[in-house]
Scaffold this motif. Structure first.
Motif, PDB file in Angstrom:
ATOM      1  N   GLU A   1       0.826  -1.205   0.000  1.00 37.52           N
ATOM      2  CA  GLU A   1       0.000   0.000   0.000  1.00 37.52           C
ATOM      3  C   GLU A   1       0.864   1.260   0.000  1.00 37.52           C
ATOM      4  O   GLU A   1       0.486   2.277  -0.588  1.00 37.52           O
ATOM      5  N   ILE A   2       2.007   1.206   0.656  1.00 36.51           N
ATOM      6  CA  ILE A   2       2.935   2.332   0.625  1.00 36.51           C
ATOM      7  C   ILE A   2       3.515   2.499  -0.773  1.00 36.51           C
ATOM      8  O   ILE A   2       3.624   3.609  -1.297  1.00 36.51           O
ATOM      9  N   MET A   3       3.863   1.363  -1.405  1.00 35.07           N
ATOM     10  CA  MET A   3       4.422   1.422  -2.751  1.00 35.07           C
ATOM     11  C   MET A   3       3.408   1.936  -3.770  1.00 35.07           C
ATOM     12  O   MET A   3       3.782   2.601  -4.745  1.00 35.07           O
ATOM     13  N   LYS A   4       2.141   1.660  -3.569  1.00 31.43           N
ATOM     14  CA  LYS A   4       1.112   2.211  -4.464  1.00 31.43           C
ATOM     15  C   LYS A   4       1.147   3.733  -4.447  1.00 31.43           C
ATOM     16  O   LYS A   4       1.035   4.388  -5.492  1.00 31.43           O
ATOM     17  N   ILE A   5       1.293   4.295  -3.245  1.00 28.04           N
ATOM     18  CA  ILE A   5       1.350   5.751  -3.108  1.00 28.04           C
ATOM     19  C   ILE A   5       2.611   6.299  -3.761  1.00 28.04           C
ATOM     20  O   ILE A   5       2.579   7.271  -4.524  1.00 28.04           O
ATOM     21  N   ILE A   6       3.757   5.681  -3.462  1.00 25.09           N
ATOM     22  CA  ILE A   6       5.031   6.144  -4.017  1.00 25.09           C
ATOM     23  C   ILE A   6       5.026   6.054  -5.539  1.00 25.09           C
ATOM     24  O   ILE A   6       5.443   6.992  -6.238  1.00 25.09           O
ATOM     25  N   ASN A   7       4.551   4.935  -6.067  1.00 25.94           N
ATOM     26  CA  ASN A   7       4.510   4.762  -7.527  1.00 25.94           C
ATOM     27  C   ASN A   7       3.573   5.764  -8.192  1.00 25.94           C
ATOM     28  O   ASN A   7       3.852   6.251  -9.293  1.00 25.94           O
ATOM     29  N   LYS A   8       2.465   6.078  -7.532  1.00 23.07           N
ATOM     30  CA  LYS A   8       1.529   7.074  -8.076  1.00 23.07           C
ATOM     31  C   LYS A   8       2.191   8.457  -8.113  1.00 23.07           C
ATOM     32  O   LYS A   8       2.076   9.193  -9.115  1.00 23.07           O
ATOM     33  N   LEU A   9       2.887   8.820  -7.046  1.00 20.84           N
ATOM     34  CA  LEU A   9       3.582  10.108  -7.000  1.00 20.84           C
ATOM     35  C   LEU A   9       4.658  10.186  -8.080  1.00 20.84           C
ATOM     36  O   LEU A   9       4.813  11.206  -8.755  1.00 20.84           O
ATOM     37  N   LEU A  10       5.402   9.094  -8.238  1.00 23.82           N
ATOM     38  CA  LEU A  10       6.461   9.059  -9.255  1.00 23.82           C
ATOM     39  C   LEU A  10       5.884   9.077 -10.670  1.00 23.82           C
ATOM     40  O   LEU A  10       6.434   9.727 -11.565  1.00 23.82           O
ATOM     41  N   PHE A  11       4.771   8.369 -10.873  1.00 24.57           N
ATOM     42  CA  PHE A  11       4.122   8.339 -12.192  1.00 24.57           C
ATOM     43  C   PHE A  11       3.627   9.730 -12.588  1.00 24.57           C
ATOM     44  O   PHE A  11       3.839  10.185 -13.723  1.00 24.57           O
ATOM     45  N   ASP A  12       2.972  10.413 -11.659  1.00 19.27           N
ATOM     46  CA  ASP A  12       2.475  11.771 -11.943  1.00 19.27           C
ATOM     47  C   ASP A  12       3.627  12.728 -12.227  1.00 19.27           C
ATOM     48  O   ASP A  12       3.532  13.585 -13.123  1.00 19.27           O
ATOM     49  N   ARG A  13       4.707  12.570 -11.474  1.00 11.33           N
ATOM     50  CA  ARG A  13       5.858  13.452 -11.692  1.00 11.33           C
ATOM     51  C   ARG A  13       6.530  13.152 -13.037  1.00 11.33           C
ATOM     52  O   ARG A  13       6.946  14.084 -13.743  1.00 11.33           O
ATOM     53  N   LEU A  14       6.612  11.880 -13.385  1.00  9.66           N
ATOM     54  CA  LEU A  14       7.233  11.505 -14.650  1.00  9.66           C
ATOM     55  C   LEU A  14       6.501  12.139 -15.834  1.00  9.66           C
ATOM     56  O   LEU A  14       7.129  12.611 -16.790  1.00  9.66           O
ATOM     57  N   ASN A  15       5.175  12.160 -15.770  1.00 11.80           N
ATOM     58  CA  ASN A  15       4.397  12.775 -16.854  1.00 11.80           C
ATOM     59  C   ASN A  15       4.715  14.265 -16.998  1.00 11.80           C
ATOM     60  O   ASN A  15       4.821  14.790 -18.116  1.00 11.80           O
ATOM     61  N   LYS A  16       4.878  14.952 -15.860  1.00 13.79           N
ATOM     62  CA  LYS A  16       5.223  16.378 -15.900  1.00 13.79           C
ATOM     63  C   LYS A  16       6.651  16.567 -16.414  1.00 13.79           C
ATOM     64  O   LYS A  16       6.927  17.485 -17.195  1.00 13.79           O
ATOM     65  N   ILE A  17       7.564  15.721 -15.937  1.00 17.48           N
ATOM     66  CA  ILE A  17       8.968  15.823 -16.347  1.00 17.48           C
ATOM     67  C   ILE A  17       9.112  15.616 -17.854  1.00 17.48           C
ATOM     68  O   ILE A  17       9.881  16.313 -18.537  1.00 17.48           O
ATOM     69  N   LYS A  18       8.356  14.669 -18.397  1.00 19.22           N
ATOM     70  CA  LYS A  18       8.415  14.404 -19.835  1.00 19.22           C
ATOM     71  C   LYS A  18       7.971  15.620 -20.641  1.00 19.22           C
ATOM     72  O   LYS A  18       8.524  15.912 -21.709  1.00 19.22           O
ATOM     73  N   LYS A  19       6.967  16.339 -20.152  1.00 15.21           N
ATOM     74  CA  LYS A  19       6.521  17.557 -20.837  1.00 15.21           C
ATOM     75  C   LYS A  19       7.634  18.596 -20.854  1.00 15.21           C
ATOM     76  O   LYS A  19       7.829  19.310 -21.843  1.00 15.21           O
ATOM     77  N   ILE A  20       8.363  18.685 -19.741  1.00 15.12           N
ATOM     78  CA  ILE A  20       9.481  19.629 -19.659  1.00 15.12           C
ATOM     79  C   ILE A  20      10.588  19.206 -20.616  1.00 15.12           C
ATOM     80  O   ILE A  20      11.137  20.021 -21.378  1.00 15.12           O
ATOM     81  N   GLU A  21      10.921  17.918 -20.606  1.00 12.65           N
ATOM     82  CA  GLU A  21      12.012  17.412 -21.448  1.00 12.65           C
ATOM     83  C   GLU A  21      11.683  17.487 -22.941  1.00 12.65           C
ATOM     84  O   GLU A  21      12.584  17.517 -23.779  1.00 12.65           O
ATOM     85  N   ASN A  22      10.400  17.525 -23.280  1.00 10.21           N
ATOM     86  CA  ASN A  22       9.989  17.588 -24.689  1.00 10.21           C
ATOM     87  C   ASN A  22      10.004  19.005 -25.266  1.00 10.21           C
ATOM     88  O   ASN A  22       9.785  19.187 -26.471  1.00 10.21           O
TER      89      ASN A  22
END
Length: 332
Positions: free
Chosen positions: A269-290
């Protein structure tokens, strides 16, 4: 949380090894049943507001707050042994801002709650629960964000447990803000406040209810490290958000951080939260990198609120330097 410069924190004499409930030898059976029925009714109905906060014998209390029952007395030895194997405890350094989350059948515990307070959330539909050991002087907006981020499935039952009685003035503000956040997050949620039944116990939450494990230490003082009856999972909210919101500045770093978290063997359950936070951040980071030009990057920066700009400041700076280092932009 440990408090310094407070020599009068422990003025009472008490037994560390009291195995029976403190009232078992002085209450008649009828009176015992009356108290039990009263507590059961309060737990089932919850409270509509927090009133009359005052220092109790051991911990801070309020009107309709419920004494914490002894966790170890709720189960037979065989079941208790199983629970001890699968439960989780926060750090033993007794510092606040630590949290735990798991399936509701796994006990969660924290200890050495002095001027701090504990917030507990339980969702009956998903059978998940969450515990947060909070500093004092924290406000409603923070707790609302906490619930939304770490308990996105919401809660059906909640418990608030303020700390040591000597710090009831600090608890007044904290538990009131907790209560406001809980009510605004779920108007129909059942909320109860619990108070200590012994000196500085370990607070345990399991299947929607809060309990305590009496303090087993020979001495209690500011040099103590907190009592942890279950496997320790040392997760602090500020450290987690710092790692994700500031250090994960590229998609490559996000992958590295994700692997590091997975190696910690955190609860699913902790990993679900961490993975969700990382997934949301990755989407934002990709927009910046593009972004191909400074104009695109600046437009993206301006489209974010100030708080978001801070969270992605390093990512924006890295991309800015990459664009400027390109041959076509060398003069600019």
């Amino acid at each position: 949380m440990k408090i310094f410069k407070c020599n009068n924190v422990y003025p009472r004499k008490f037994s560390l090894f009291r195995s029976e409930p403190s009232f078992s030898s002085i209450l008649k059976p009828k009176l015992f049943r009356d108290i039990f029925c009263k507590q059961k009714k309060e737990v089932s109905g919850g409270i509509g507001e927090i009133k009359n906060i005052f220092p109790g014998e051991f911990g801070t209390q309020c009107k309709a707050s419920i004494p914490l029952a002894n966790f170890e007395e709720q189960f037979c030895k065989e079941d208790l042994a199983k629970l001890y194997k699968k439960g989780l405890s926060t750090n033993t350094e007794a510092w606040a801002d630590c949290f735990l989350k798991s399936s509701a059948d796994k006990p969660l515990s924290t200890s050495s709650v002095y001027d701090c307070s504990v917030l507990y959330l339980f969702n009956e539909s998903t059978s998940t629960h969450f515990l947060y050991h909070s500093y004092f002087d924290v406000y409603k907006n923070f707790f609302q964000s906490l619930i939304k981020t770490l308990m996105p499935e919401g809660y059906t039952k909640a418990a608030i447990v303020p700390g040591v009685a000597e710090f009831f003035h600090s608890h007044k503000q904290t538990i009131s803000e907790m209560f406001k956040a809980l009510k605004e997050s779920n108007r129909k949620g059942l909320i109860n406040v619990y108070h200590y039944s012994s000196e500085l116990p370990e607070i345990v939450c399991h299947n929607g209810c809060a309990y305590e494990i009496p303090n087993r230490r020979i001495s209690i003082g500011l040099s103590d490290k907190g009592q942890a009856s279950f496997r320790i999972c040392d997760l602090k909210l500020n450290s987690l958000f710092k790692e994700i919101n500031y250090n994960a500045s590229t998609s490559k770093k996000i992958g590295i951080i994700k692997n590091l978290f997975e190696q910690e063997n955190y609860d699913i359950e902790i990993m679900k939260i961490i993975n969700k936070l990382l997934f949301d951040r990755l989407n934002k980071i990709k927009k910046i990198e593009n972004c191909k030009t400074l104009e695109e990057l600046n437009s993206l920066i301006e489209s974010n609120e100030y708080s978001e700009r801070l969270k992605y400041f390093n990512a924006f700076e890295i991309k800015k330097h990459k664009i400027l280092s390109m041959p076509d932009n060398s003069i600019k």
